[in-house]
Design a protein around this motif. Structure first.
Motif, PDB file in Angstrom:
ATOM      1  N   ARG A 222     -16.348   4.940  10.959  1.00  0.00           N
ATOM      2  CA  ARG A 222     -16.128   3.594  11.510  1.00  0.00           C
ATOM      3  C   ARG A 222     -14.928   2.903  10.852  1.00  0.00           C
ATOM      4  NH1 ARG A 222     -19.423  -0.291  10.529  1.00  0.00           N
ATOM      5  NH2 ARG A 222     -20.474   0.634   8.722  1.00  0.00           N
ATOM      6  N   PHE A 223     -14.428   3.492   9.755  1.00  0.00           N
ATOM      7  CA  PHE A 223     -13.328   2.869   9.015  1.00  0.00           C
ATOM      8  C   PHE A 223     -12.031   3.646   9.238  1.00  0.00           C
ATOM      9  CE2 PHE A 223     -16.144   0.910   5.402  1.00  0.00           C
ATOM     10  CZ  PHE A 223     -16.908   0.285   6.352  1.00  0.00           C
ATOM     11  N   SER A 224     -10.934   2.903   9.405  1.00  0.00           N
ATOM     12  CA  SER A 224      -9.604   3.508   9.511  1.00  0.00           C
ATOM     13  C   SER A 224      -8.674   2.715   8.615  1.00  0.00           C
ATOM     14  CB  SER A 224      -9.073   3.448  10.941  1.00  0.00           C
ATOM     15  OG  SER A 224      -9.946   4.042  11.855  1.00  0.00           O
ATOM     16  N   SER A 225      -7.662   3.399   8.064  1.00  0.00           N
ATOM     17  CA  SER A 225      -6.668   2.692   7.257  1.00  0.00           C
ATOM     18  C   SER A 225      -5.288   3.128   7.723  1.00  0.00           C
ATOM     19  CB  SER A 225      -6.865   2.968   5.766  1.00  0.00           C
ATOM     20  OG  SER A 225      -6.846   4.349   5.509  1.00  0.00           O
ATOM     21  N   PHE A 226      -4.405   2.129   7.804  1.00  0.00           N
ATOM     22  CA  PHE A 226      -3.040   2.349   8.290  1.00  0.00           C
ATOM     23  C   PHE A 226      -2.051   1.975   7.210  1.00  0.00           C
ATOM     24  CE2 PHE A 226       0.450   2.503  11.207  1.00  0.00           C
ATOM     25  CZ  PHE A 226       1.302   1.483  10.817  1.00  0.00           C
ATOM     26  N   LEU A 227      -0.937   2.703   7.160  1.00  0.00           N
ATOM     27  CA  LEU A 227       0.105   2.405   6.178  1.00  0.00           C
ATOM     28  C   LEU A 227       1.477   2.443   6.830  1.00  0.00           C
ATOM     29  CD1 LEU A 227       1.083   2.063   3.182  1.00  0.00           C
ATOM     30  CD2 LEU A 227       1.183   4.569   3.091  1.00  0.00           C
ATOM     31  N   SER A 228       2.309   1.443   6.482  1.00  0.00           N
ATOM     32  CA  SER A 228       3.735   1.465   6.803  1.00  0.00           C
ATOM     33  C   SER A 228       4.476   1.202   5.499  1.00  0.00           C
ATOM     34  CB  SER A 228       4.092   0.385   7.822  1.00  0.00           C
ATOM     35  OG  SER A 228       5.511   0.249   7.912  1.00  0.00           O
ATOM     36  N   ARG A 229       5.065   2.252   4.937  1.00  0.00           N
ATOM     37  CA  ARG A 229       5.745   2.105   3.647  1.00  0.00           C
ATOM     38  C   ARG A 229       7.008   1.255   3.784  1.00  0.00           C
ATOM     39  NH1 ARG A 229       6.404   8.197   2.112  1.00  0.00           N
ATOM     40  NH2 ARG A 229       6.665   8.200   4.363  1.00  0.00           N
ATOM     41  N   SER A 230       7.714   1.378   4.905  1.00  0.00           N
ATOM     42  CA  SER A 230       8.949   0.606   5.068  1.00  0.00           C
ATOM     43  C   SER A 230       8.665  -0.891   5.136  1.00  0.00           C
ATOM     44  CB  SER A 230       9.698   1.056   6.329  1.00  0.00           C
ATOM     45  OG  SER A 230       8.915   0.811   7.480  1.00  0.00           O
ATOM     46  N   LYS A 231       7.497  -1.247   5.639  1.00  0.00           N
ATOM     47  CA  LYS A 231       7.128  -2.666   5.748  1.00  0.00           C
ATOM     48  C   LYS A 231       6.295  -3.127   4.553  1.00  0.00           C
ATOM     49  CE  LYS A 231       7.236  -3.340  10.736  1.00  0.00           C
ATOM     50  NZ  LYS A 231       7.188  -2.174  11.575  1.00  0.00           N
ATOM     51  N   GLY A 232       5.905  -2.243   3.664  1.00  0.00           N
ATOM     52  CA  GLY A 232       5.032  -2.631   2.558  1.00  0.00           C
ATOM     53  C   GLY A 232       3.735  -3.217   3.070  1.00  0.00           C
ATOM     54  N   TYR A 233       3.120  -2.531   4.035  1.00  0.00           N
ATOM     55  CA  TYR A 233       2.004  -3.100   4.783  1.00  0.00           C
ATOM     56  C   TYR A 233       0.938  -2.043   5.045  1.00  0.00           C
ATOM     57  CZ  TYR A 233      -0.371  -4.676   9.075  1.00  0.00           C
ATOM     58  OH  TYR A 233      -1.307  -5.011  10.023  1.00  0.00           O
ATOM     59  N   SER A 234      -0.305  -2.497   4.938  1.00  0.00           N
ATOM     60  CA  SER A 234      -1.448  -1.653   5.269  1.00  0.00           C
ATOM     61  C   SER A 234      -2.510  -2.507   5.933  1.00  0.00           C
ATOM     62  CB  SER A 234      -2.017  -1.005   4.000  1.00  0.00           C
ATOM     63  OG  SER A 234      -3.230  -0.326   4.261  1.00  0.00           O
ATOM     64  N   TYR A 235      -3.368  -1.882   6.695  1.00  0.00           N
ATOM     65  CA  TYR A 235      -4.569  -2.580   7.145  1.00  0.00           C
ATOM     66  C   TYR A 235      -5.755  -1.635   7.106  1.00  0.00           C
ATOM     67  CZ  TYR A 235      -3.904  -0.569  11.907  1.00  0.00           C
ATOM     68  OH  TYR A 235      -3.751   0.276  12.983  1.00  0.00           O
ATOM     69  N   LEU A 236      -6.920  -2.243   6.956  1.00  0.00           N
ATOM     70  CA  LEU A 236      -8.203  -1.546   7.035  1.00  0.00           C
ATOM     71  C   LEU A 236      -8.892  -2.039   8.302  1.00  0.00           C
ATOM     72  CD1 LEU A 236     -10.285   0.320   5.530  1.00  0.00           C
ATOM     73  CD2 LEU A 236     -11.278  -1.800   4.622  1.00  0.00           C
ATOM     74  N   LEU A 237      -9.278  -1.112   9.154  1.00  0.00           N
ATOM     75  CA  LEU A 237      -9.926  -1.456  10.423  1.00  0.00           C
ATOM     76  C   LEU A 237     -11.380  -1.025  10.351  1.00  0.00           C
ATOM     77  CD1 LEU A 237      -8.930  -2.553  13.236  1.00  0.00           C
ATOM     78  CD2 LEU A 237      -9.015  -0.187  14.008  1.00  0.00           C
ATOM     79  N   LEU A 238     -12.268  -1.958  10.588  1.00  0.00           N
ATOM     80  CA  LEU A 238     -13.697  -1.657  10.572  1.00  0.00           C
ATOM     81  C   LEU A 238     -14.244  -1.857  11.992  1.00  0.00           C
ATOM     82  CD1 LEU A 238     -12.896  -3.023   7.681  1.00  0.00           C
ATOM     83  CD2 LEU A 238     -15.361  -3.102   7.353  1.00  0.00           C
ATOM     84  N   LYS A 239     -14.831  -0.808  12.550  1.00  0.00           N
ATOM     85  CA  LYS A 239     -15.357  -0.884  13.921  1.00  0.00           C
ATOM     86  C   LYS A 239     -16.880  -0.962  13.889  1.00  0.00           C
ATOM     87  CE  LYS A 239     -11.745   2.306  15.441  1.00  0.00           C
ATOM     88  NZ  LYS A 239     -11.480   3.662  15.963  1.00  0.00           N
ATOM     89  N   GLU A 240     -17.447  -1.429  15.012  1.00  0.00           N
ATOM     90  CA  GLU A 240     -18.911  -1.480  15.174  1.00  0.00           C
ATOM     91  C   GLU A 240     -19.556  -2.077  13.925  1.00  0.00           C
ATOM     92  OE1 GLU A 240     -18.476   2.767  17.472  1.00  0.00           O
ATOM     93  OE2 GLU A 240     -20.142   2.528  16.059  1.00  0.00           O
ATOM     94  N   LEU A 241     -19.107  -3.276  13.604  1.00  0.00           N
ATOM     95  CA  LEU A 241     -19.537  -3.899  12.359  1.00  0.00           C
ATOM     96  C   LEU A 241     -21.053  -3.985  12.246  1.00  0.00           C
ATOM     97  CD1 LEU A 241     -16.886  -6.741  12.055  1.00  0.00           C
ATOM     98  CD2 LEU A 241     -17.226  -4.849  10.458  1.00  0.00           C
ATOM     99  N   GLN A 242     -21.521  -3.735  11.011  1.00  0.00           N
ATOM    100  CA  GLN A 242     -22.941  -3.851  10.696  1.00  0.00           C
ATOM    101  C   GLN A 242     -23.095  -4.890   9.594  1.00  0.00           C
ATOM    102  OE1 GLN A 242     -24.279   0.129   9.695  1.00  0.00           O
ATOM    103  NE2 GLN A 242     -23.393   1.014  11.553  1.00  0.00           N
TER     104      GLN A 242
END
Lengths: 109, 113
Positions: A59-79
């Protein structure tokens, strides 16, 4: 200096999707981590990104963009049990791990 | 496999005293890192040990010190305690230096009066 920014608090509804953002400025970059910490407990490892792109783990995904110095954590179907603090951390060029102050996520029924 | 253990779990000291905290890593893990966690500053890196050697040190005063033993157990010491040292001290272990996943212990809650 080293700086990691993430929102202090977020609220979402059970069953929904939430995205927690993290931006960083560090002395070099050797990987980005996400940890989950429930109140009164120790942090537990969620994900690690060192290359650009999306890493999915259930249910968890993590994204990275090194050029932007940016990440996000995506949580689906929250419990309800996802109510916790989410910590973004970066390993710098000296292998020190720098943590953000964490995002407290509240899940509403 | 047993997890990371920390002793004691809770500690109350007064200003000027010194304190020693202990961490036993997961069996087979040779790297131990220490962090201080406070509500205002979040998790801050103190130091990392691997094979009895300090690999890295955070931006804390010299009152904070640590060591690692040949069995990978680690201790950290804080001398001349100040009120601002009140925090949760977390220890994390990993298999080797620079490993991706760290496993955290439950922490020692230090209160300085």
């Amino acid at each position: 200096g080293q700086n990691i920014d993430q929102p202090t608090e977020m609220t979402a509804t059970e069953g929904a999707i939430v995205q927690i953002n993290c931006t960083y400025q560090t002395s070099g970059f050797n990987g980005l981590f996400w940890y989950q910490q429930h109140a009164g407990e120790a942090p537990t490892f969620l994900s690690y990104n060192v290359l650009d792109g999306l890493e999915e783990k259930g249910r968890f995904s993590s994204f990275l963009s090194r050029s932007k110095g940016y990440s996000y954590l995506l949580l689906k179907e929250l419990q309800m049990k996802d109510s916790a603090s989410y910590l973004c951390a970066v390993r710098d060029r000296d292998d020190k791990i720098i943590f953000g102050k964490g995002t407290r996520l509240h899940i509403l029924p | 496999k047993a997890g990371v253990t920390q002793t004691p779990r809770y500690l109350i000291k007064t200003r000027g005293q010194q304190v020693t905290l202990s961490c036993s890593p997961i069996s087979g893990h040779r790297s131990v890192s220490w962090y201080q966690q406070t509500p205002g500053q979040g998790l801050q890196f103190l130091f990392e040990y691997f094979s009895e050697t300090q690999r890295n040190k955070g931006n804390f005063p010299g009152r904070f010190s640590g060591r690692q033993f040949s069995n990978s157990r680690s201790e950290m010491n804080v001398s001349t305690l100040e009120l601002g040292d009140s925090a949760l001290y977390l220890c994390a272990s990993s298999e080797g230096q620079g490993q991706n996943e760290q496993f955290f212990g439950p922490g020692t809650r230090l209160t300085v009066l």
